[in-house]
Write an enzyme that holds these catalytic residues in place. Structure first.
Site, PDB file in Angstrom:
ATOM      1  N   MET A 133       0.886  -1.268   0.078  1.00  0.00           N
ATOM      2  CA  MET A 133      -0.209  -0.102  -0.116  1.00  0.00           C
ATOM      3  C   MET A 133       0.944   1.308   0.085  1.00  0.00           C
ATOM      4  O   MET A 133       2.166   1.193   0.380  1.00  0.00           O
ATOM      5  CB  MET A 133      -0.940   0.005   1.082  1.00  0.00           C
ATOM      6  CG  MET A 133      -1.761  -1.173   1.369  1.00  0.00           C
ATOM      7  SD  MET A 133      -2.693  -1.580   0.143  1.00  0.00           S
ATOM      8  CE  MET A 133      -2.778  -3.233   0.140  1.00  0.00           C
ATOM      9  N   ASP A 192       3.233  -5.886   4.457  1.00  0.00           N
ATOM     10  CA  ASP A 192       3.068  -5.082   3.249  1.00  0.00           C
ATOM     11  C   ASP A 192       4.207  -4.438   2.843  1.00  0.00           C
ATOM     12  O   ASP A 192       4.464  -3.437   2.654  1.00  0.00           O
ATOM     13  CB  ASP A 192       2.026  -4.045   3.549  1.00  0.00           C
ATOM     14  CG  ASP A 192       1.652  -3.337   2.272  1.00  0.00           C
ATOM     15  OD1 ASP A 192       1.867  -3.741   1.064  1.00  0.00           O
ATOM     16  OD2 ASP A 192       0.962  -1.984   2.639  1.00  0.00           O
ATOM     17  N   PHE A 193       5.213  -5.504   2.462  1.00  0.00           N
ATOM     18  CA  PHE A 193       6.737  -5.010   2.047  1.00  0.00           C
ATOM     19  C   PHE A 193       6.804  -4.693   0.664  1.00  0.00           C
ATOM     20  O   PHE A 193       6.083  -5.533  -0.085  1.00  0.00           O
ATOM     21  CB  PHE A 193       7.755  -6.261   2.325  1.00  0.00           C
ATOM     22  CG  PHE A 193       7.957  -6.243   3.859  1.00  0.00           C
ATOM     23  CD1 PHE A 193       7.371  -5.946   4.892  1.00  0.00           C
ATOM     24  CD2 PHE A 193       9.052  -7.092   4.023  1.00  0.00           C
ATOM     25  CE1 PHE A 193       7.766  -6.168   6.376  1.00  0.00           C
ATOM     26  CE2 PHE A 193       9.761  -7.196   5.376  1.00  0.00           C
ATOM     27  CZ  PHE A 193       8.751  -6.756   6.506  1.00  0.00           C
ATOM     28  N   GLU A 194       7.066  -3.722   0.278  1.00  0.00           N
ATOM     29  CA  GLU A 194       7.159  -3.234  -1.004  1.00  0.00           C
ATOM     30  C   GLU A 194       8.341  -2.652  -1.561  1.00  0.00           C
ATOM     31  O   GLU A 194       9.427  -2.740  -0.684  1.00  0.00           O
ATOM     32  CB  GLU A 194       6.064  -1.998  -1.228  1.00  0.00           C
ATOM     33  CG  GLU A 194       4.547  -2.571  -0.978  1.00  0.00           C
ATOM     34  CD  GLU A 194       3.411  -1.255  -1.261  1.00  0.00           C
ATOM     35  OE1 GLU A 194       4.038  -0.330  -1.830  1.00  0.00           O
ATOM     36  OE2 GLU A 194       2.591  -1.730  -0.811  1.00  0.00           O
ATOM     37  N   GLY A 195       8.599  -2.023  -2.618  1.00  0.00           N
ATOM     38  CA  GLY A 195       9.685  -1.396  -3.208  1.00  0.00           C
ATOM     39  C   GLY A 195      10.789  -2.340  -3.240  1.00  0.00           C
ATOM     40  O   GLY A 195      11.098  -3.322  -3.760  1.00  0.00           O
TER      41      GLY A 195
END
Length: 588
Positions: free
Chosen positions: A1, A372-375
């Protein structure tokens, strides 16, 4: 997110394409009409393409493809291959750009538009008996050409060996056993071996078996091979089943899941916990973030009164959480988001992550954790090619940390994950640990697999995504029913992991939800309520699927829908909640 949704670009997918080294030559070119010398596309399946007499590399004809709209002008051909065998692929191409690849395997590309140049790669089959070679261009990049295409290696089965059985069918399932059956293979057959991965778990003379000695609520995937005196057939397609005995999560059969901006306003306004409508079954508090990328020290700082003038006190916030839980709702801390890059590079960071997340859960009396790990939080080191046994520290330490939290809080601890498609479904075509391009592709797969028996819900973000290849080997674009159908079917059916010869087993239907933006301002890829419900009816009932065929079958236990976010839904008049909560409640 994300706090401020950045639109994804197709350039992200260009990063995953790179050339691979050429291996030794095999036995023969297995392709039909490889130089298009019939003057037609005979033997090929193509869109927006034709055979042309100029420019050619050799002979009298070549392939010409012109991408149109959302189509790449792909041409493909499927051939019979032997299992666990290395093949060499090459083609002479001209265009800017033009791609050569194996579906579910490696690919390469060239940007030379002025003259023919040769692309080449190698791939090794897994348990498959066929492989699909493809060529295509790119959006709006003009016409490409290809000629003298080669797929070099041994074809078909060893003489005298049986043909591969069809996919086994799952029968009775108990807490500790799974029954399987399959159709008999014609010709001379001594018996059948049942495999889980590369290990034979049963050998039988007939066409059924019950695999025992299993644990409750475990997912297993099986393939079958026939054998006789000449050798063993290729393995069948995989069937996946889960033993019974799963702990009741306390969620409704079909749930509405939403993120609540608890540490910022994001332009949509702050929503007090007590004001979250009862329609929401899981409320994810966004976000817990690290003090630094590699510290593992997660902090949750509630929105300030300066940014959120109507923010409630800590005491009122905790009281509202307890009131939601008394209604049967689950409240989780979500870790990461766009700004919260988390890299657990060391054991010390892992341990700090466990202790700091536990402190947040305990302080607010929460039900669990959303990852919610992103990047660049997750990526795979070169050579880390087995999702079942990862070696990359940031992946290994995250798995260990999540298992520790699950063990600490027990079976009713709610664990959810919200990866982007780039980290999950794109692993079908590119897998980062194989050095096939961007090291992040498919990087969530080891985490999901290791926690699959503890995972409550996986809600992949079906938005802010480029085109993704589905199990039908076609690219699907976000924003419509078909994208959600294809992406969710991959999670249910499972899929081959690119370049590895391994199969990622599907999840239980009750572990799968679809992630969506609540409104046009919440993220790129907004889907109308009617299209969302068309997709869910296909997945749950098998109706309204259009041209797509479900590979994983229907999912009556499909868990539900997630959205970013509750705040944006309120801002836009509760369209998501008011459309989908009664729809989910009416599903069988």
């Amino acid at each position: 997110m994300r706090r401020s949704r950045l639109f994804a670009t197709l350039a992200a997918f260009l990063l995953v394409l790179s050339g691979l080294a050429v291996g030794s030559a095999g036995a023969a070119n297995l392709l039909a009409n490889p130089g298009f010398e019939t003057g037609s596309l005979s033997g090929w399946t193509c869109a927006n393409a034709s055979a042309v007499s100029t420019p050619v590399h050799g002979g009298s004809y070549a392939l010409s493809g012109t991408p149109a709209g959302a189509d790449y002008a792909q041409c493909s051909q499927t051939v019979s291959v032997q299992a666990n065998t290395t093949y060499t692929v090459s083609a002479w191409v001209r265009g800017n750009p033009v791609y050569l690849g194996i579906t579910g395997g490696p690919s390469t590309w060239s940007g030379n538009s002025g003259a023919y140049n040769q692309l080449s790669l190698t791939f090794t089959t897994g348990n498959q008996t066929s492989a699909q070679l493809y060529l295509h261009g790119w959006y709006g990049a003009g016409t490409y050409y290809a000629d003298d295409v080669v797929l070099d290696g041994p074809g078909g089965n060893t003489p005298g060996t049986p043909s591969a059985p069809g996919a086994p069918q799952v029968g009775a399932v108990t807490n500790n056993s799974i029954a399987l059956s399959w159709g008999a293979v014609g010709g001379s057959v001594t018996g059948y071996r049942v495999y889980e991965g590369s290990s034979a778990v049963a050998t039988v003379a007939g066409t059924s078996v019950t695999v025992g000695g299993l644990k409750a609520c475990e997912t297993h995937s099986y393939a079958v091979a026939a054998y006789n005196g000449a050798g063993e057939s290729a393995k069948s397609a995989v069937a996946t089943a889960t033993t019974s005995g799963c702990v009741d999560s306390g969620l409704p059969k079909h749930a509405l899941i939403g993120y609540l901006h608890a540490s910022f306003a994001n332009g949509s306004g702050y929503v007090r916990m007590a004001d979250v409508p009862a329609a929401w079954d899981i409320i994810d508090l966004a976000f817990g973030e690290p003090t630094s990328v590699t510290s593992g020290d997660i902090r949750f700082t509630r929105c300030s009164a300066a940014e959120c003038p109507n923010v409630e006190s800590d005491a009122d916030f905790v009281a509202a959480i307890k009131a939601k839980q008394a209604q049967g709702k689950k409240v989780l801390i979500s870790i990461g988001g766009q700004n919260g890059q988390v890299q657990l590079t060391t054991a010390a960071a892992r341990d700090t992550f466990v202790s700091s997340v536990s402190a947040i859960i305990d302080k607010y009396g929460l039900d669990g954790l959303d990852v919610d790990f992103e990047g660049h939080s997750l990526s795979l080191n070169a050579g880390d090619s087995d999702f079942r046994n990862p070696t990359t520290p940031v992946v290994v330490n995250l798995i260990s940390a999540l298992k520790s939290l699950k063990a600490k809080y027990g079976s009713r601890f709610v664990l959810t994950m919200a990866p982007e498609t780039f980290f999950v479904q794109v692993g079908y075509q590119f897998y980062g640990g194989t050095s096939a391009g961007d090291a992040r592709t498919g990087a969530y797969l080891p985490v999901i697999h290791a926690l699959r028996d503890s995972l409550t819900v996986l809600h992949v973000q079906d938005y802010n995504s480029g085109p993704v290849m589905g199990l039908d080997n076609q690219y699907h674009n976000m924003g419509g029913a078909e994208f959600h159908i294809a992406m969710t079917d991959m999670l249910k059916a499972g899929f081959s992991v690119a370049n590895t010869g391994q199969f990622f087993p599907g999840l239980r239907p009750d572990q799968i939800a679809i992630g969506l933006p609540a409104a046009v301002s919440a993220g790129n890829g907004y889907t109308s309520p009617s299209d969302v419900q068309t997709a869910v009816n296909c997945l749950v009932k098998g109706s309204g699927c259009g041209s797509y065929t479900l590979r994983g079958g229907t999912s009556p236990g499909f868990r539900g829908l997630m959205t970013w976010s509750i705040n944006w839904d309120k801002y836009y008049g509760w369209e998501f909640q008011n459309s989908h909560e009664p729809f989910l409640n009416a599903l069988p």
